[in-house]
Design an enzyme around this catalytic site. Structure first.
Site, mmCIF file in Angstrom:
data_model
loop_
_atom_site.group_PDB
_atom_site.id
_atom_site.type_symbol
_atom_site.label_atom_id
_atom_site.label_comp_id
_atom_site.label_asym_id
_atom_site.label_seq_id
_atom_site.Cartn_x
_atom_site.Cartn_y
_atom_site.Cartn_z
ATOM 1 N N ARG A 18 -60.233 -30.693 -29.481
ATOM 2 C CA ARG A 18 -60.991 -29.598 -28.885
ATOM 3 C C ARG A 18 -62.024 -29.063 -29.875
ATOM 4 O O ARG A 18 -61.855 -29.170 -31.093
ATOM 5 C CB ARG A 18 -60.052 -28.472 -28.450
ATOM 6 C CG ARG A 18 -59.259 -28.812 -27.201
ATOM 7 C CD ARG A 18 -58.568 -27.584 -26.664
ATOM 8 N NE ARG A 18 -57.862 -27.870 -25.422
ATOM 9 C CZ ARG A 18 -58.435 -27.856 -24.223
ATOM 10 N NH1 ARG A 18 -59.725 -27.579 -24.111
ATOM 11 N NH2 ARG A 18 -57.744 -28.120 -23.144
ATOM 12 N N GLU A 44 -70.767 -30.248 -19.549
ATOM 13 C CA GLU A 44 -70.438 -30.022 -20.961
ATOM 14 C C GLU A 44 -71.016 -31.060 -21.910
ATOM 15 O O GLU A 44 -71.598 -30.706 -22.930
ATOM 16 C CB GLU A 44 -68.919 -29.976 -21.129
ATOM 17 C CG GLU A 44 -68.263 -28.874 -20.316
ATOM 18 C CD GLU A 44 -66.753 -28.877 -20.455
ATOM 19 O OE1 GLU A 44 -66.257 -28.326 -21.453
ATOM 20 O OE2 GLU A 44 -66.083 -29.435 -19.580
ATOM 21 N N ASP A 101 -68.477 -28.430 -26.252
ATOM 22 C CA ASP A 101 -68.321 -29.884 -26.230
ATOM 23 C C ASP A 101 -69.645 -30.608 -26.409
ATOM 24 O O ASP A 101 -69.683 -31.699 -26.974
ATOM 25 C CB ASP A 101 -67.635 -30.310 -24.922
ATOM 26 C CG ASP A 101 -66.136 -30.030 -24.966
ATOM 27 O OD1 ASP A 101 -65.412 -30.767 -25.655
ATOM 28 O OD2 ASP A 101 -65.700 -29.058 -24.346
ATOM 29 N N ARG A 127 -70.228 -19.836 -23.957
ATOM 30 C CA ARG A 127 -70.499 -19.739 -25.392
ATOM 31 C C ARG A 127 -69.226 -19.455 -26.178
ATOM 32 O O ARG A 127 -68.357 -18.713 -25.739
ATOM 33 C CB ARG A 127 -71.492 -18.599 -25.671
ATOM 34 C CG ARG A 127 -72.879 -18.840 -25.128
ATOM 35 C CD ARG A 127 -73.786 -17.661 -25.457
ATOM 36 N NE ARG A 127 -75.151 -17.913 -25.031
ATOM 37 C CZ ARG A 127 -76.045 -18.590 -25.739
ATOM 38 N NH1 ARG A 127 -75.708 -19.076 -26.911
ATOM 39 N NH2 ARG A 127 -77.264 -18.789 -25.300
#
Length: 1036
Positions: free
Chosen positions: A871, A659, A700, A738
């Site tokens: 997040r 990520e 991320d 995605r």
């Protein structure tokens, strides 16, 4: 609903779209006139006209007048009472939602009216054959294609499910209204239905009052299958098959499914403590229950349709076997199956149904059925003492007549007449019993023209009913000891009788029947199996390390997480080769560790027949993968020991998810290290068909380094992973994580797949579809069919005609330079500027997003306040609300500017024209810049941001202007969205409602931050968030 549906860039006629918008707008006005009165409607219209006038001035370049009108608009909004602000927010929110429904309907209508739809199977198959691909190569590639769309529960779906259903209903009514054959009366009825739906929507609370549970989220995903995908899949496969037959001469094999579906809903436990092992088990069983229920509906239709007698010998033999077995079982159990009757008739007679009602007793001597004493020739007063006594509404019924089974029991004295009556009744029901038995015992040769398909499908239905009941028992945590032969466990078991029916119809010259509903059911079974959507499990790598820490500490081996990587690999490889369990049965661990162990135990119990992959988020080392393999192996050993047999299915695929930028850069090395380990390489070859799956994360990485750098690092990581697998002769499937928005890797599906590195899409692909994008792409059967076709054709093109790599090394070097400058600019603002975090909290509604109740998981991985642990969804969501969409463009302008100033403008323009990846990256940035609005973002700053931080906002807006300038230089366009006029037109259509919503949000945020306990202000804010999300057509 979202702008990045793939056919949006095509030129479309807006007349019918405008008509739909006008119709829905007028109907909403009529509803509001009744609901809120004419005085408020005058205020609403004044605000809309002010907003429309300001938009017109901006589009004409008269900035001063636009600014003046916007100030007047802001003043009008600030003078509103809270009640008026709440009503206005609701009204404009519904206007924007209805406009979105009209947009989606318009695309569906356009697709229906275009003879040769671009990117369709027919279009792309024709292109490939004309371009030199042989029919055989095309046929084989399509048949071998493996695409899996994974639906996730990422919390970006704003609308309540209740409202989503109402929106779908409106879309259906718009579709009906398009019919040219409607009479005036019928059309008026459609309009009345629309009024009812809009009234119902207005009177429905648009806010979720509590957060959904993971099971609620899973149900939402299952509902998408039921309402749309269930209908879309057979239609889509027919399109593929028809196009294949047209261009290769051969249809798609009946059980061939180029696309399947997976899910994370109920399996994604990364940072979500609400997803437990029990939740995963329940969601899996629920998914199985639903697919069986859907099959039952289809089988009922088929039993009605396939009423013919002529069939193949094989089917005839099977029908007779089923009949003989059924009759044998029926009489051994004292029941009778009605094979040839409709499903609505009872399939089992009550016990002792051959006896007259007066003689039927239950164990306590009471009659099972109430007996009415009607006066007649046999009636006299003596019988009144032995007549039935009733209690209203119950079966508390007493009768003195003896039962045949208990004639010797002590009875009350009877008169001669009553004794005579008993003998007469007994003789009558004995005769009745004999006649009834004969009626139920027809001999097989005497059966008149049985309908063999109905008999076989009746047997299928019985097994499906047993299968469904078994799921219900397991969901209730009850034991189920059904004979495995009486229900379906695997897809092949269900397919066998259906394929036999299909072959029989074909052999009897009834191919037209075989290729109808029956073929559709077979294709559904091949696609959805016995589980509907296989559930992936996902957990963060650190949780596995904590679990191994607990185990190694318990065994006095030290702390696993403190070991060097090589020591970890040696330990893991050694244990994986062993045959004894590692985790002692007596071990006592912390709740977090126990939950991880319980998850692996559930995975062992369910196996790969029910579950998909085990995804490791934040993976960075080879040991992260082997740790999961070991915990999985250990759980399977333990469970199989308890069961006394092997665990169902095989081991789950273990998929590392890379990520962050750092992890993406090391992805190839990690895969090389894994494949160099003999045990692991052999395990992949033997248990996973020589196939390694690797996931790359867009969210991320974008939050970590900015969109441009993330895109480039993802490109290079995929190249490296493909090269690593090729070196060891292992096939690779890339799994793309995605999001919906550009800032989280979203964008048109076709464009995204066509811009992947050469060799990274070789007939296989997995991709997530998240949040509001699930409803946008798959909420209606027509849009779902279109999206499935686009996935198929894009993957096919990327396989047979891979996208071009960078033409020369200089292009890669330029990308590297732009990426470095872009990343440096992005991180200097987001992570290194000490004022940025406070600016972010002041300028956006990020802190207030938590009140939306749109997801089951927390907004932060950890409780710290920094950007790092926030997040990616709320990060992008908050900036989308303010129309600044900062995560999607920050840093890009700086990189392009430096490159152009160094004299590389022509190189960049050549890259845009000739390199699909670079063109896709620039086009997506241009698309998102078209949605950004500097005056609106400035308004947020002027009202909400403290004076000392406003300079930062001014600098960022200047950076946005720079980005727009140099994106246009590279693309060669005169203004944003020049190559996508339709999108520009659609955005402009929303602005008269969207701009006031933003200004109203600013006013409400200002009030809420001085009165944060006022729940009515909070509701008004949440409604503005809903409305802006509807207007921007995506969230996070």
């Amino acid at each position: 609903m979202a702008d990045n549906t793939d056919d949006i860039a095509e030129e479309i006629s807006f007349q019918s779209f405008d008509d739909d918008c006008r119709l829905l707008g007028n109907l909403l006005n009529d509803v509001l006139q009744r609901e809120v009165g004419s005085t408020f409607m005058e205020k609403l219209e004044k605000i809309r006209v002010l907003a429309q006038s300001a938009c017109n001035m901006r589009q004409a370049g008269i900035e001063d007048m636009a600014e003046l009108l916007e100030k007047q608009l802001s003043s009008e909004l600030s003078n509103m009472t809270l009640e008026e602000a709440l009503t206005l927010a609701r009204a404009f929110s519904h206007y924007l939602t209805l406009t979105g429904i009209a947009e989606t309907h318009h695309r569906v209508r356009k697709g229906r009216n275009v003879a040769n739809l671009s990117k369709s199977c027919d279009d792309i198959f024709n292109q490939l054959v004309q371009g030199g691909v042989s029919p055989d190569e095309l046929y084989n590639t399509v048949c071998k294609q493996e695409v899996e769309i994974v639906l996730t529960a990422h919390p970006t779906q704003i609308n309540r499910r209740t409202l989503q259903y109402k929106h779908i209903r409106i879309a259906h009514l718009l579709d009906l209204n398009d019919r040219p054959d409607l009479s005036l009366e019928d059309r008026e009825m459609v309009i009345e239905d629309l009024v009812r739906e809009i009234t119902s929507i207005w009177q429905t609370d648009e806010l979720r009052r509590q957060s959904p549970t993971p099971v609620d989220e899973a149900r939402a995903g299952l509902n998408i299958v039921e309402q749309s995908l269930w209908k879309a899949v057979p239609h889509y496969l027919r399109r593929v098959s028809n196009a294949l037959k047209k261009h290769t001469g051969k249809p798609l094999p009946l059980t061939c499914t180029p696309i399947k579906f997976g899910s994370w809903m109920g399996g994604d436990r990364d940072g979500n403590p609400n997803v437990t092992a029990k939740v995963t088990k329940d969601v899996t069983l629920l998914s199985k229950w639903m697919v069986i229920d859907l099959y039952l509906r289809e089988v009922d239709h088929l039993r009605f349709e396939l009423s013919m007698n002529q069939c193949s010998d094989r089917l005839s033999m099977l029908a007779h076997e089923i009949l003989e077995q059924g009759l044998s079982e029926a009489f051994s159990e004292g029941r009778h199956e009605s094979w040839n009757e409709s499903a609505s008739l009872p399939t089992q007679l009550p016990a002792r149904a051959h006896l007259p009602s007066c003689a039927v007793r239950v164990e306590n001597g009471e009659s099972q059925y109430p007996r009415l004493d009607i006066p007649g020739k046999d009636y006299d007063g003596d019988i009144s003492s032995s007549s039935t006594t009733f209690k209203s509404g119950s079966h508390d019924v007493h009768a003195s007549l003896p039962s045949s089974e208990n004639s010797s029991a002590s009875q009350a004295p009877t008169t001669p007449r009553s004794s005579q009556l008993q003998k007469k009744l007994y003789a009558e029901f004995q005769t009745g019993k004999s006649s009834f038995q004969k009626l139920l015992e027809p001999k097989l040769p005497q059966l008149p023209g049985i309908a063999p398909y109905r008999i076989v499908l009746g047997n299928v239905k019985d097994k499906l009913l047993k299968s469904r009941r078994r799921m219900e028992l397991l969901l209730e945590d009850n034991t189920c000891d059904y004979d495995p032969l009486s229900y379906y466990e695997t897809t092949d078991e269900l397919l066998e009788p259906l394929l036999l029916c299909y072959e029989s119809l074909q052999s009897c010259g009834s191919g037209v029947l075989a290729d109808g509903r029956l073929a559709d059911l077979i294709r559904r079974v091949a696609t959805f199996g016995m589980v509907l959507m296989k559930l992936d499990l996902r957990q963060e790598s650190g949780r596995h390390a904590e679990t191994l820490d607990a185990i190694t500490n318990y065994l006095d081996m030290g702390t696993y997480s403190e070991w060097e990587e090589e020591k970890k690999l040696d330990f893991l490889a050694r244990e994986l080769k062993g045959k004894r369990p590692l985790v002692p049965a007596s071990i006592e661990v912390a709740p977090d560790v126990k939950e991880v162990l319980d998850t692996f135990r559930i995975a062992a119990e369910l196996g790969s027949d029910s579950l998909g992959a085990y995804v490791i988020s934040m993976a960075s080392n080879a040991s992260d993968v082997l740790a999961v393999e070991l915990l999985q192996k250990d759980a399977r050993l333990s469970v199989s020991g308890e069961l006394g047999r092997a665990c169902p299915g095989g081991t789950l695929r273990v998929v590392p998810l890379f990520e962050t930028v750092k992890d993406l850069r090391g992805a190839g090395s990690v895969i090389r290290k894994l494949l160099s380990i003999d045990w692991y390489r052999q395990h992949i070859i033997e248990n996973h068909n020589g196939h390694q799956e690797v996931m790359v994360g867009y969210s991320d990485s974008g939050k970590d380094a900015g969109r441009f750098t993330a895109a480039w690092e993802l490109y290079k990581a995929q190249e490296d992973v493909v090269a690593a697998c090729t070196e060891y002769g292992i096939k690779v499937t890339l799994f793309h994580g995605r999001g919906g928005s550009i800032g989280r890797g979203g964008g048109p599906t076709y464009m995204a797949i066509q811009s992947q590195p050469p060799g990274s899409v070789m007939g296989t692909l997995r991709s997530t579809e998240q949040g509001e994008m699930v409803q946008a792409k798959f909420g209606l059967p027509q849009t779902a069919v279109r999206q499935l076709e686009i996935y198929t054709t894009a993957v096919l093109l990327a396989t047979l005609r891979p996208p071009l790599p960078p033409r020369e090394e200089k292009w890669r070097n330029l990308m590297e330079d732009i990426s470095n400058i872009s990343c440096q600019c992005y991180r200097s603002v987001v992570y290194e500027n000490p004022e940025f975090l406070a600016y972010f909290h002041e300028a956006t509604p990020e802190a207030e997003l938590g009140f939306l109740n749109i997801g089951s998981r927390p907004a932060r991985r950890k409780s710290t306040k920094g950007i790092g642990h926030l997040r990616a969804i709320p990060w992008v969501f908050a900036w989308t609300q303010t129309r600044f969409v900062l995560p999607a463009w920050l840093g890009i302008g700086a990189g392009l500017k430096v490159s152009c100033e160094k004299g590389h403008t022509e190189d960049l323009q050549a890259m845009y024209k000739e390199w699909p990846f670079f063109q896709c990256t620039i086009d997506l940035i241009e698309m998102v810049l078209g949605k950004a609005d500097i005056p609106i973002a400035k308004h947020y700053d002027e009202v909400l941001v403290s004076e000392k931080r406003r300079e930062l906002g001014h600098e960022l807006r200047a950076e946005l202007t720079t980005t727009e300038k140099f994106v246009l230089v590279v693309s060669g366009h005169e203004k944003l969205q020049q190559n996508n006029r339709s999108l520009r037109r659609l955005i402009e259509n929303r602005l008269p409602f969207l701009n006031p919503m933003n200004m109203l949000q600013v006013e409400i945020l200002k009030r809420l931050r001085s009165d944060d306990d006022n729940h009515k202000i909070r509701d008004a804010l949440l409604i503005t968030i809903n409305g802006i999300a509807a207007g921007m057509r995506n969230t996070g």
